[in-house]
Scaffold this motif. Structure first.
Motif, PDB file in Angstrom:
ATOM      1  N   GLU A 144       7.257  11.159   6.718  1.00 36.09           N
ATOM      2  CA  GLU A 144       6.275  11.203   7.808  1.00 36.09           C
ATOM      3  C   GLU A 144       4.855  11.096   7.258  1.00 36.09           C
ATOM      4  OE1 GLU A 144       4.681  11.284  11.586  1.00 36.09           O
ATOM      5  OE2 GLU A 144       6.770  10.983  11.000  1.00 36.09           O
ATOM      6  N   THR A 145       4.597  11.717   6.124  1.00 36.57           N
ATOM      7  CA  THR A 145       3.264  11.649   5.512  1.00 36.57           C
ATOM      8  C   THR A 145       2.916  10.206   5.150  1.00 36.57           C
ATOM      9  OG1 THR A 145       3.519  13.877   4.617  1.00 36.57           O
ATOM     10  CG2 THR A 145       1.835  12.491   3.595  1.00 36.57           C
ATOM     11  N   LEU A 146       3.857   9.491   4.536  1.00 39.14           N
ATOM     12  CA  LEU A 146       3.605   8.098   4.154  1.00 39.14           C
ATOM     13  C   LEU A 146       3.489   7.196   5.379  1.00 39.14           C
ATOM     14  CD1 LEU A 146       5.888   7.818   1.007  1.00 39.14           C
ATOM     15  CD2 LEU A 146       3.386   7.998   1.088  1.00 39.14           C
ATOM     16  N   LEU A 147       4.237   7.530   6.435  1.00 38.37           N
ATOM     17  CA  LEU A 147       4.126   6.760   7.679  1.00 38.37           C
ATOM     18  C   LEU A 147       2.724   6.917   8.270  1.00 38.37           C
ATOM     19  CD1 LEU A 147       5.525   5.039   9.864  1.00 38.37           C
ATOM     20  CD2 LEU A 147       6.206   7.185  10.955  1.00 38.37           C
ATOM     21  N   ARG A 148       2.222   8.133   8.251  1.00 36.05           N
ATOM     22  CA  ARG A 148       0.871   8.368   8.777  1.00 36.05           C
ATOM     23  C   ARG A 148      -0.188   7.694   7.896  1.00 36.05           C
ATOM     24  NH1 ARG A 148       1.005  14.567  11.214  1.00 36.05           N
ATOM     25  NH2 ARG A 148       2.888  14.228  12.454  1.00 36.05           N
ATOM     26  N   ALA A 149       0.050   7.660   6.599  1.00 37.33           N
ATOM     27  CA  ALA A 149      -0.877   6.960   5.694  1.00 37.33           C
ATOM     28  C   ALA A 149      -0.893   5.467   6.025  1.00 37.33           C
ATOM     29  CB  ALA A 149      -0.465   7.191   4.244  1.00 37.33           C
ATOM     30  N   TRP A 150       0.269   4.903   6.267  1.00 34.36           N
ATOM     31  CA  TRP A 150       0.363   3.489   6.609  1.00 34.36           C
ATOM     32  C   TRP A 150      -0.385   3.202   7.905  1.00 34.36           C
ATOM     33  CZ3 TRP A 150       3.530   1.168  10.575  1.00 34.36           C
ATOM     34  CH2 TRP A 150       3.570  -0.226  10.517  1.00 34.36           C
ATOM     35  N   ARG A 151      -0.233   4.111   8.918  1.00 34.25           N
ATOM     36  CA  ARG A 151      -0.924   3.934  10.194  1.00 34.25           C
ATOM     37  C   ARG A 151      -2.438   4.056  10.053  1.00 34.25           C
ATOM     38  NH1 ARG A 151       3.043   7.779  13.686  1.00 34.25           N
ATOM     39  NH2 ARG A 151       4.733   6.295  13.950  1.00 34.25           N
ATOM     40  N   ASN A 152      -2.898   4.817   9.058  1.00 36.42           N
ATOM     41  CA  ASN A 152      -4.338   5.037   8.865  1.00 36.42           C
ATOM     42  C   ASN A 152      -4.843   4.327   7.616  1.00 36.42           C
ATOM     43  OD1 ASN A 152      -5.051   7.080  11.008  1.00 36.42           O
ATOM     44  ND2 ASN A 152      -3.302   8.079  10.054  1.00 36.42           N
ATOM     45  N   MET A 206       0.808  -1.185   0.000  1.00 40.70           N
ATOM     46  CA  MET A 206       0.000   0.000   0.000  1.00 40.70           C
ATOM     47  C   MET A 206       0.857   1.258   0.000  1.00 40.70           C
ATOM     48  SD  MET A 206      -2.011   1.764   2.930  1.00 40.70           S
ATOM     49  CE  MET A 206      -2.554   3.388   2.638  1.00 40.70           C
ATOM     50  N   VAL A 207       1.860   1.338   0.895  1.00 43.31           N
ATOM     51  CA  VAL A 207       2.708   2.519   0.963  1.00 43.31           C
ATOM     52  C   VAL A 207       3.487   2.677  -0.334  1.00 43.31           C
ATOM     53  CG1 VAL A 207       4.670   3.573   2.154  1.00 43.31           C
ATOM     54  CG2 VAL A 207       2.873   2.487   3.462  1.00 43.31           C
ATOM     55  N   ARG A 208       3.946   1.566  -0.897  1.00 44.98           N
ATOM     56  CA  ARG A 208       4.683   1.623  -2.163  1.00 44.98           C
ATOM     57  C   ARG A 208       3.793   2.205  -3.263  1.00 44.98           C
ATOM     58  NH1 ARG A 208       9.234  -0.844  -3.890  1.00 44.98           N
ATOM     59  NH2 ARG A 208       9.218  -2.217  -2.090  1.00 44.98           N
ATOM     60  N   THR A 209       2.552   1.809  -3.279  1.00 49.14           N
ATOM     61  CA  THR A 209       1.619   2.314  -4.294  1.00 49.14           C
ATOM     62  C   THR A 209       1.379   3.812  -4.097  1.00 49.14           C
ATOM     63  OG1 THR A 209       0.538   0.155  -4.332  1.00 49.14           O
ATOM     64  CG2 THR A 209      -0.670   1.995  -5.298  1.00 49.14           C
ATOM     65  N   LEU A 210       1.172   4.220  -2.848  1.00 50.28           N
ATOM     66  CA  LEU A 210       0.980   5.642  -2.566  1.00 50.28           C
ATOM     67  C   LEU A 210       2.211   6.447  -2.994  1.00 50.28           C
ATOM     68  CD1 LEU A 210      -0.759   5.649   0.937  1.00 50.28           C
ATOM     69  CD2 LEU A 210      -1.781   6.177  -1.281  1.00 50.28           C
ATOM     70  N   TYR A 211       3.387   5.899  -2.707  1.00 49.05           N
ATOM     71  CA  TYR A 211       4.620   6.590  -3.063  1.00 49.05           C
ATOM     72  C   TYR A 211       4.736   6.709  -4.580  1.00 49.05           C
ATOM     73  CZ  TYR A 211       9.526   7.708  -3.668  1.00 49.05           C
ATOM     74  OH  TYR A 211      10.701   8.307  -4.059  1.00 49.05           O
ATOM     75  N   GLU A 212       4.446   5.629  -5.279  1.00 53.98           N
ATOM     76  CA  GLU A 212       4.555   5.651  -6.747  1.00 53.98           C
ATOM     77  C   GLU A 212       3.561   6.625  -7.368  1.00 53.98           C
ATOM     78  OE1 GLU A 212       4.035   1.522  -7.720  1.00 53.98           O
ATOM     79  OE2 GLU A 212       6.113   1.029  -7.179  1.00 53.98           O
ATOM     80  N   GLN A 213       2.354   6.706  -6.795  1.00 53.82           N
ATOM     81  CA  GLN A 213       1.312   7.561  -7.366  1.00 53.82           C
ATOM     82  C   GLN A 213       1.440   9.031  -6.944  1.00 53.82           C
ATOM     83  OE1 GLN A 213      -2.373   5.755  -6.175  1.00 53.82           O
ATOM     84  NE2 GLN A 213      -2.194   4.066  -7.644  1.00 53.82           N
ATOM     85  N   HIS A 214       1.870   9.281  -5.709  1.00 56.97           N
ATOM     86  CA  HIS A 214       1.814  10.645  -5.171  1.00 56.97           C
ATOM     87  C   HIS A 214       3.152  11.175  -4.643  1.00 56.97           C
ATOM     88  CE1 HIS A 214      -2.524  10.075  -5.323  1.00 56.97           C
ATOM     89  NE2 HIS A 214      -2.379   8.961  -4.619  1.00 56.97           N
ATOM     90  N   GLY A 215       4.165  10.319  -4.585  1.00 56.16           N
ATOM     91  CA  GLY A 215       5.432  10.694  -3.973  1.00 56.16           C
ATOM     92  C   GLY A 215       6.106  11.901  -4.598  1.00 56.16           C
ATOM     93  N   SER A 216       6.211  11.914  -5.922  1.00 57.26           N
ATOM     94  CA  SER A 216       6.927  13.035  -6.551  1.00 57.26           C
ATOM     95  C   SER A 216       6.161  14.349  -6.384  1.00 57.26           C
ATOM     96  CB  SER A 216       7.214  12.748  -8.023  1.00 57.26           C
ATOM     97  OG  SER A 216       6.013  12.562  -8.726  1.00 57.26           O
ATOM     98  N   ALA A 217       4.832  14.294  -6.442  1.00 56.51           N
ATOM     99  CA  ALA A 217       4.035  15.507  -6.248  1.00 56.51           C
ATOM    100  C   ALA A 217       4.157  16.012  -4.811  1.00 56.51           C
ATOM    101  CB  ALA A 217       2.574  15.243  -6.589  1.00 56.51           C
ATOM    102  N   LEU A 218       4.103  15.096  -3.851  1.00 54.43           N
ATOM    103  CA  LEU A 218       4.254  15.478  -2.448  1.00 54.43           C
ATOM    104  C   LEU A 218       5.651  16.050  -2.173  1.00 54.43           C
ATOM    105  CD1 LEU A 218       2.498  12.500  -0.632  1.00 54.43           C
ATOM    106  CD2 LEU A 218       1.883  14.915  -0.418  1.00 54.43           C
ATOM    107  N   LEU A 219       6.659  15.403  -2.749  1.00 56.98           N
ATOM    108  CA  LEU A 219       8.022  15.874  -2.546  1.00 56.98           C
ATOM    109  C   LEU A 219       8.216  17.263  -3.160  1.00 56.98           C
ATOM    110  CD1 LEU A 219      10.838  15.277  -1.431  1.00 56.98           C
ATOM    111  CD2 LEU A 219      11.387  14.192  -3.617  1.00 56.98           C
ATOM    112  N   GLY A 220       7.686  17.479  -4.338  1.00 56.32           N
ATOM    113  CA  GLY A 220       7.769  18.793  -4.977  1.00 56.32           C
ATOM    114  C   GLY A 220       7.074  19.862  -4.148  1.00 56.32           C
TER     115      GLY A 220
END
Length: 167
Positions: A33-41, A1-15
């Motif tokens: 931290e954002t992806l960690l919170r996504a994983w927790r929720n 799940m986190v890998r998918t979120l990172y692949e889909q939204h990571g570059s936009a979030l980082l920018g």
């Protein structure tokens, strides 16, 4: 799940985080931290309950806001300077300093000099000095204040307008 979120939204979030913080390293921390919170929720994240991307950007913004507030509430950190070896003072320097101080002390009005000698050289309290000199404690305080002001002027080379203190 986190890998998918990172692949889909990571570059936009980082920018986004890089633009807001102005610091790539801080932005990477925000993304992590954002992806960690996504994983927790993870159980509450779904497109059916709302935009996951919107949730991620809101979380990132909140992390950056909290970080800025935390920095603002702490004193500014100053890098520690390396300890330098203390300058070697020659004995002659100490003798000259003592002579200059003694000369300045001798140039004070008698009543101010007597108060300083009792307090600083005699190690007496204000009350003990007052009793010893036969003057009120308030007079000891005002003479001490005036004497210190006059000494400061004498030692920094200001015009020696020696002020007599009433009392």
């Amino acid at each position: 799940m986190v890998r998918t979120l990172y692949e889909q939204h990571g570059s936009a979030l980082l920018g986004y985080a890089t633009r807001v913080t102005g610091d790539r390293t801080a932005a990477e921390d925000v993304l992590q931290e954002t992806l960690l919170r996504a994983w927790r929720n993870a159980d509450s994240l779904s497109e059916a309950t709302g935009s996951i991307r919107g949730w991620l950007f809101t979380v990132a913004r909140n992390i950056m806001t909290d970080s800025a507030r935390a920095r603002a509430s702490r004193p500014h950190e100053v890098p520690e300077a390396p300890l330098a070896a203390p300058a070697e003072r020659d004995h002659a320097d100490s003798v000259v300093d003592s002579m200059v101080a003694l000369d300045a002390l001798n140039r004070l009005p008698e009543d101010q000099r007597r108060v300083l000698v009792e307090i600083y050289y005699g190690g007496r309290t204000v009350n003990e000095t007052a009793e010893r000199l036969g003057i009120p404690p308030g007079t000891v305080k005002s003479r001490t204040h005036g004497a210190m002001r006059n000494l400061r002027r004498l030692l920094v080379g200001q015009p020696a307008v020696l002020e007599e203190v009433a009392g």
